[in-house]
Design a protein around this motif. Structure first.
Motif, mmCIF file in Angstrom:
data_model
loop_
_atom_site.group_PDB
_atom_site.id
_atom_site.type_symbol
_atom_site.label_atom_id
_atom_site.label_comp_id
_atom_site.label_asym_id
_atom_site.label_seq_id
_atom_site.Cartn_x
_atom_site.Cartn_y
_atom_site.Cartn_z
ATOM 1 N N ALA A 183 0.830 -1.207 0.000
ATOM 2 C CA ALA A 183 0.000 0.000 0.000
ATOM 3 C C ALA A 183 0.864 1.255 0.000
ATOM 4 C CB ALA A 183 -0.917 0.021 1.217
ATOM 5 N N TYR A 184 0.275 2.337 -0.449
ATOM 6 C CA TYR A 184 0.819 3.680 -0.284
ATOM 7 C C TYR A 184 0.143 4.169 0.984
ATOM 8 C CZ TYR A 184 2.064 8.479 -1.604
ATOM 9 O OH TYR A 184 2.573 9.746 -1.643
ATOM 10 N N PHE A 185 0.883 4.422 2.059
ATOM 11 C CA PHE A 185 0.291 4.587 3.393
ATOM 12 C C PHE A 185 1.022 5.647 4.201
ATOM 13 C CE2 PHE A 185 0.556 3.614 7.905
ATOM 14 C CZ PHE A 185 -0.765 3.481 8.264
ATOM 15 N N GLY A 186 0.252 6.362 5.033
ATOM 16 C CA GLY A 186 0.811 7.293 6.003
ATOM 17 C C GLY A 186 -0.124 7.439 7.190
ATOM 18 N N ALA A 187 0.424 7.852 8.330
ATOM 19 C CA ALA A 187 -0.376 8.059 9.542
ATOM 20 C C ALA A 187 -0.029 9.420 10.133
ATOM 21 C CB ALA A 187 -0.105 6.956 10.565
ATOM 22 N N CYS A 188 -1.064 10.122 10.577
ATOM 23 C CA CYS A 188 -0.853 11.450 11.155
ATOM 24 C C CYS A 188 -1.927 11.727 12.209
ATOM 25 C CB CYS A 188 -0.883 12.524 10.073
ATOM 26 S SG CYS A 188 -2.457 12.711 9.216
#
Length: 147
Positions: A121-126
């Motif tokens: 996946a193309y993923f980020g968390a913020c």
């Protein structure tokens, strides 16, 4: 775009999802342990005692709602109240970037930069400026080339 809850646990994710399975009369869709993840990503060092901790798990509640969860990383401490995230599945990589940039700006913080991940996946968390935790991803179509 798809939206859903993402829950974190401290070693009890599998048990919790076994319970939710009975509540929602559904089946587990995906499950990856930290041990299995460390086999795919050689840079990930996991203590053998933590190999069975859940890195990601999902359960379909309805055709449009997916409940997801994981155990926190073995090096993290779970704080109840901070263990619920809103998961956004974006319609495109550009859309994911836009959502991530807006949510993490002006007093927000980034936990994981949005980028291609080893699980596909193309993923980020913020966390946004109001303290709400967000996980944003995009899954490439089979005919779509990763840039």
């Amino acid at each position: 775009m798809q939206l859903g809850p993402y829950l974190q646990f401290d070693g009890t994710c599998a048990k919790a999802f076994d319970f939710y399975k009975t509540v929602f009369k559904s089946d587990i869709q995906d499950k990856m342990t930290f041990g299995a993840a460390s086999e795919k990503c050689k840079d990930m060092k996991i203590d053998p005692k933590d190999a069975d901790r859940v890195m990601h798990m999902s359960l379909s509640i309805t055709k449009d709602i997916i409940l997801m969860g994981s155990d926190c990383c073995p090096t993290q401490t779970l704080k109840v109240g901070d263990n619920v995230h809103v998961y956004l599945h974006a319609d495109s990589k550009v859309h994911a970037d836009e959502l991530f940039a807006i949510l993490s700006s002006e007093g927000g913080s980034i936990q994981t930069e949005i980028q291609d991940q080893f699980w596909g996946a193309y993923f980020g968390a913020c966390t946004d400026r109001f303290g709400v935790h967000w996980m944003i991803d995009y899954w490439y179509n089979t005919d779509e080339k990763k840039e």
